[in-house]
Design an enzyme around this catalytic site. Sequence first.
Site, short mmCIF file in Angstrom:
data_model
loop_
_atom_site.label_atom_id
_atom_site.label_comp_id
_atom_site.label_asym_id
_atom_site.label_seq_id
_atom_site.Cartn_x
_atom_site.Cartn_y
_atom_site.Cartn_z
N THR A 262 3.15 14.52 -10.78
CA THR A 262 4.02 14.53 -11.95
C THR A 262 3.77 13.30 -12.81
O THR A 262 3.36 12.25 -12.31
CB THR A 262 5.52 14.48 -11.58
OG1 THR A 262 5.79 13.23 -10.93
CG2 THR A 262 5.95 15.63 -10.73
N ASP A 263 4.05 13.43 -14.11
CA ASP A 263 4.31 12.22 -14.86
C ASP A 263 5.62 11.66 -14.32
O ASP A 263 6.41 12.38 -13.70
CB ASP A 263 4.39 12.50 -16.36
CG ASP A 263 4.04 11.29 -17.20
OD1 ASP A 263 4.17 10.16 -16.67
OD2 ASP A 263 3.67 11.45 -18.36
N TRP A 264 5.87 10.39 -14.55
CA TRP A 264 6.99 9.72 -13.89
C TRP A 264 8.32 10.29 -14.38
O TRP A 264 8.69 10.13 -15.53
CB TRP A 264 6.90 8.22 -14.14
CG TRP A 264 6.09 7.48 -13.11
CD1 TRP A 264 6.47 6.35 -12.47
CD2 TRP A 264 4.80 7.81 -12.59
NE1 TRP A 264 5.50 5.96 -11.57
CE2 TRP A 264 4.46 6.83 -11.63
CE3 TRP A 264 3.89 8.84 -12.83
CZ2 TRP A 264 3.27 6.84 -10.91
CZ3 TRP A 264 2.70 8.85 -12.12
CH2 TRP A 264 2.40 7.88 -11.18
N GLY A 266 8.84 13.63 -14.19
CA GLY A 266 8.50 14.91 -14.80
C GLY A 266 8.96 16.13 -14.03
O GLY A 266 8.81 17.25 -14.51
#
Length: 737
Positions: A262-264, A266
């Site tokens: 994930t993006d942080w 996300g």
Amino acid sequence: MKLSHAIVSLVLFYNCNAEAGVPAYQDESLPLDVRVEDAISRMTLNEKVAMCHAQGKFSSSGVPRLGIPDLWMSDGPHGVRAEINWNDWSSSNRTNDSITAFPALTALAATWNPELAGMYGNALGEEAVYREKDVMLGPGVNIYRTPMNGRNFEYMGEDPYLASAMVVPYIKEMQKNGVAACVKHYALNNQELWRDHIDVNLSDRALYEIYLPAFKAAIVDGGAWSIMGAYNKVRGQHACHSELLLNDILKKEWNFDGVVITDWGGAHDTREAALNGLDLEMGTYTNGLTIESKVSTDYYYLADPYKELLKTGELPMITLDDKVRRLLRLNFRTAANRGKPYGSIASPEHYAVAELIGNESIVLLKNSPVSKTKKPLLPLKSDSNMRILVVGENAVRDLTAGGGSSELKPKDIVSPLEGLKSMYGDRIEFVEGYRSGASIYGHVEEIPTNVTDSLRTEAIAKAKESDVVIIVGGLNKNHQQDCEAGDRITYGLPFGQPELIEGIAEVNPNVIVVLLSGNAVEMPWIDKIPAIVQGWYLGSMGGKSIANVLSGNVNPSGKLPFSFPERLEDNAAHHYGEMSYPGNSQSQEYLEDIFVGYRWHDTKKIPALFPFGYGLSYTTFEYGKPTVSAKEMSEDGTITITIPVTNTGDVEGKEIVQLYIQDEKSSLPRPLKELKGFKKVNVSPGHTTDVTFTITPDDLKFFDDTKHEWIVESGKFKAIIGASSTDIRSTVQFSYK
């Protein structure tokens, strides 16, 4: 996913025959999948789940009991980010984490040089492994859709072919160091405004023809070991657990064997994350938390909530095992790889790479004669009496700071002013000219009007007394400039620069404007300025590269990786109004469909201020008549086209020869032409170099969304050879049957 009988047999065989005390998963001579299956057979449920989520800001758990190390990640498509604290975003204030800042990826794309992309990836990989990083969060390959996107500087331009050609060598060379590339942000992260929830809707054709090819090239051709999901939604689901993007396309169509990260922050749902292809959840303030605590990662969607649903049987255990297999595979390729090199950091070799990329990325946009000499202002060959005034905050500002997650802490940095002083000595004088304020994430510092006016007045007065003025301006990494978490709010130059440029031009005709940015900008002052240079964000050695090009020590050879529209409404995303960009705060429609960038300008006959693929040189190149191997291509055939390119000037230079393909008649709408090849060649004065392109049936295809496949139709095509998307030098017609 069932384990094949062959792998089961191999695991049993190696376990029975392994040397005493050496389990199969630790034996690096064994096949990777054999080691993975042996390791997973030894793990507990708690150990498996622990691997699927963060344990700190940039770390996820290995298996300590089995001696499998933790994974360590770092931001930075342009360099290894400085260390931050374990569980907050504050700097760790170390003194041993300074690095080389490499040019931003827009600059790399502007070189149109895949060999340099490989050198970039290798050098960055060496710095990452030296800093004991296992995963580098980059490169970024989202398509440049609008010049308002705050993160365009992290990407590789508007064309999927160019981005694909540049990203593959970057990844391959980086991963030779035992450091995983994490390609981002997958997918359709084309704006920062409302990025955490905007729902992107577009056609399958636009998805497959424009926005996916560079990601596919990174995975299929580059062999990337990890990929990062985007924040935005795609057709109603968040990209970090999108069934379409992750399961259907990435893992089934492209056979991706790596890890989806994930993006942080996300991830948004445990069930979707478990079932729709997410492997590793990184992030902050997950699950509604407002304060991070030492145990906050236990509440992540793929942590305790996931474990409980596995225990009750509400989610199948097979989902967990698939994630852990991928994570182990990544771990054995990186953190547990005992054969990886030691690396190096901030070395002369890395500085040389950064400078070389900067040299080849700078784009000469305009170089007109000035009234007195009737010669172009550049290159600037000054005599000992020439007084050169450098104006502009960007001449001294640290442009590696700010910008969000791409901020860097370089060991050394050569500013444009320092580079020019080293070239021209005490003939250089500097005034600030404008001021932008501190780079504060999510906030704009306002500069009082009286300060702006005073700086401008001083600069104009000094310009009147100078022989040549070099204005170093553009954008910067402040909020609502080229910066994460906020789009630009105006297409024009900020901080009073247009008034500064016009004021100086009124008192001195010899003005060079150097724009440092990752985006196109409006230029209402263009007719008053004889020389304009697009300089990008060039990192540690940026000042050297700028001085190299302005002085003529390096002949500029960069070409634009995206179009510069004259007006914002000339850009395709903005033509259709608010629902196309930025949307209604909840959703948006990509109404321009496949007509992005030059495809839009060409097909709609809307001229760009500076077109895609454009860039001037201090020499001139003449393209000869092309020769073609055949006039007809079959299903399994190819056609080669050779073009002689002659340097007709008096200095050595590099030219980027571009191949576009036009389908003269199609059952579905197609752009006027599309880039399908390019080559950068170095040619000495008076010499000729042959450039050869091979055209295959794949170069003729379009995505038929009714059949969900790439097809090529029989008919007539044109191979278009150009020095840019609008500077067409020759055309060859051929047919496909």
